[in-house]
Each structure stands twice: as C-alpha cells, then as structure tokens.
Design an enzyme around this catalytic site. Structure first.
Site, mmCIF file in Angstrom:
data_model
loop_
_atom_site.group_PDB
_atom_site.id
_atom_site.type_symbol
_atom_site.label_atom_id
_atom_site.label_comp_id
_atom_site.label_asym_id
_atom_site.label_seq_id
_atom_site.Cartn_x
_atom_site.Cartn_y
_atom_site.Cartn_z
ATOM 1 N N ASP A 140 32.212 42.677 42.631
ATOM 2 C CA ASP A 140 33.644 43.192 42.532
ATOM 3 C C ASP A 140 34.612 41.815 42.486
ATOM 4 O O ASP A 140 34.040 40.938 43.202
ATOM 5 C CB ASP A 140 33.892 44.016 43.317
ATOM 6 C CG ASP A 140 33.495 45.491 43.150
ATOM 7 O OD1 ASP A 140 32.923 45.587 42.086
ATOM 8 O OD2 ASP A 140 33.183 46.102 44.026
ATOM 9 N N ARG A 141 35.815 41.751 42.097
ATOM 10 C CA ARG A 141 36.554 40.793 42.063
ATOM 11 C C ARG A 141 36.782 40.341 43.593
ATOM 12 O O ARG A 141 36.812 39.121 44.155
ATOM 13 C CB ARG A 141 37.859 41.160 41.304
ATOM 14 C CG ARG A 141 38.989 39.996 41.492
ATOM 15 C CD ARG A 141 40.206 40.479 40.537
ATOM 16 N NE ARG A 141 41.071 41.475 40.990
ATOM 17 C CZ ARG A 141 41.866 41.414 41.767
ATOM 18 N NH1 ARG A 141 42.317 40.290 42.182
ATOM 19 N NH2 ARG A 141 42.441 42.494 42.041
#
Length: 302
Positions: A140-141
C-alpha cells in the site's frame, strides 16, 4: 543443476532423470517455465546445447549444458523521473528496494507520477538499461518496506510461480492498538470488498482465502509490536485482519486505528525470502526500519 549465468546466458546441466526428454519438457515440468515464456524462447536463436544452437523440441542427454538467452531486448513502459531510490539488492535478474511510506508502487490515473516505478525507470536509464517495470508484489501507498521487482519476463514468471506455490516468505512488522494475551497465532479470514466500496475490505465467508500468522515481538502499555508472516497476499490483508481481532494497526484511520502517535498505518515490509530464479539458492532480503517507526517505539515506551 542450475549454474551461474555468464555472457547473458542462463545455464542448466541436464540430470540423469532428464535423459531422453525434450528440452521444452524439461523446462516446463522440472523448471516451471510458462508456456508464454517457452514460446518467446522459440523466436530466433535463443537456445544452445554445449555451445551449439538447438531447437527446444530436441531430446536431451544427461550431462549436457543447456544455455538460454533470457534477457530479450525491451522498451521501458514507465516514464523515468529523478527520484530517491533506496536499493537493497540488485543483479541481472532482480531489483529490491526499500519503499518509503507515502509512495505508490505503480503509476495510476490518480497517481501518474512520483511513483516507485518512475524512480526505478530513472535508475535503470542512468545505468544504460531498459526494462519493463514488473513488481512481484505491491504494498500500500502508506506501507513502507521491501518491494521486489523482476528485470525480465523469466524472473517475473519464476517468482510468480513461487508465490503461487507458497515458496516465498514475506514478513512484516506492525504496531497494533492494545495488548493481546497470546504470544503467537493465526488469522484465517477470507477477504472481499465491502459492498458499495472500491477500497474497503472486510472478512467475509464468501471472500478470497486469506491467512496471516503473527507473533508478539514486544508489548507496550497501550500497543503491541507484532511480526506478520503472510501465507496469502490479499489487498489490505494485514490491516483488515488486525481490525477483525479488535486491534487495528496504529495510524490506520481507514480501519479504525488511532492516529495520535503516527499519521499512517504502522506497517513495514521488512523481510523477503525466496529461491533465486536463475541460481536456485535461497536469498533473504531485509529492509531497515523507517524513522517514523523508530520514533513510534520511543513514544510508546514513555
């Protein structure tokens, strides 16, 4: 027996059990080459036996050395940008980087620039190389840590096979809210999208299988540091599994985590262990902790 590569060729020494089998069959059955990859190897002169060009339909003999040209010329598929890049490991087949939180792995319509892919493309361009950006997995970012990238189709296919068959060990560390009594355990909770959402996931009987093992590394007065061992790689898997235990990750506002001490989910991909696609040996890579998680440990200990 797999041999070290030389002069851009991958080599394999045929074993007694390979006697009389077609090279194509050996590569497919014994070495897990995909049909698509084998088709590519039939284009032009890309296979040799003991230095002589051969067709993959030829039957081999024990002791022969089969050499393949796996590094086909490619055109980069992502725009290069001069961005910081923390390289953990690199060779002719693989690149492993320690991604900072806040950075997207691959360009998307919402995040078209400043992604990890743009940074990797710049790195390769500066080395006079062109490769298609092929991350083996994505994080994930706002998760930091290791991302493994294949530098050619062969490496990507081989590692995808290892992932599918459970040969890859991915470990994360994360800080969850509150304390848990058990020292280790597992969460077996199928995951699916929350109806009406394109982002949120939930544990649901009709979801995809998702299995997470965990063990306690340290207990704090208001939190617990866990190590996670993923047996599947579903989107938001650790985050949703922690929420399902009633102990969301600190900083994970999407799944109910407390953001008082950290402004992103306190999750870091720190270890990746697999068999090297070309050489066969076990390779274990680790990414150091980022500064915000080190600060969090100090804040939790007060």
């Amino acid at each position: 027996m797999l041999n070290e590569t030389s002069h851009n060729k991958w080599k394999y020494t045929l074993q007694p059990e390979d006697e009389g089998k077609k090279y194509e069959e050996i590569l497919k059955r014994r070495l897990h080459f995909s049909r698509h990859l084998l088709q590519g190897l039939k284009q032009g002169e890309r296979a040799w036996v003991d230095g002589r060009f051969t067709f993959l339909s030829t039957r081999g003999h024990s002791g022969e050395t089969l050499s393949l040209a796996l590094q086909a010329e490619e055109v980069a598929n992502i725009e290069a940008e001069p961005l910081p890049l923390h390289i953990v490991y690199e060779d002719d087949y693989l690149l492993a980087v320690n991604k900072p939180w806040g950075q997207v792995v691959h360009p998307t319509p919402r995040y078209p620039r400043s992604t990890l892919g743009n940074a990797v493309a710049w790195h390769w361009q500066s080395q006079g190389q062109e490769h298609v950006f092929r991350p083996i997995h994505r994080i994930d970012r706002n998760t930091s840590g290791l991302v493994l990238i294949a530098k050619n189709r062969f490496a990507h296919q081989q590692l995808a096979w290892q992932l599918e068959h459970g040969w890859v060990q991915k470990r994360y560390i994360g800080f969850i809210s509150g304390q848990i009594t058990e020292n280790s355990g597992q969460i077996d909770g199928p995951l699916r999208l929350v109806p009406g959402s394109f982002i949120l996931r939930q544990v649901h009987p009709q979801g995809q299988k998702a299995l997470t093992f965990f063990r306690v590394l340290r207990r704090y007065p208001a939190a617990t540091l866990l190590e996670f061992d993923l047996k599947t790689g579903r989107t938001h898997q650790i985050r949703v599994h922690c929420q399902s235990m009633g102990h969301p990750l600190l900083g994970d506002d999407l799944y109910g985590g407390d953001t008082a001490l950290i402004g992103r989910q306190a999750l870091h991909s720190f270890s990746y262990s697999f068999r090297h696609p070309a050489y066969g040996r076990i390779l274990t890579l680790r990414a150091p902790w980022p500064a915000d998680l080190l600060d969090l440990t100090r804040a939790l200990a007060l």
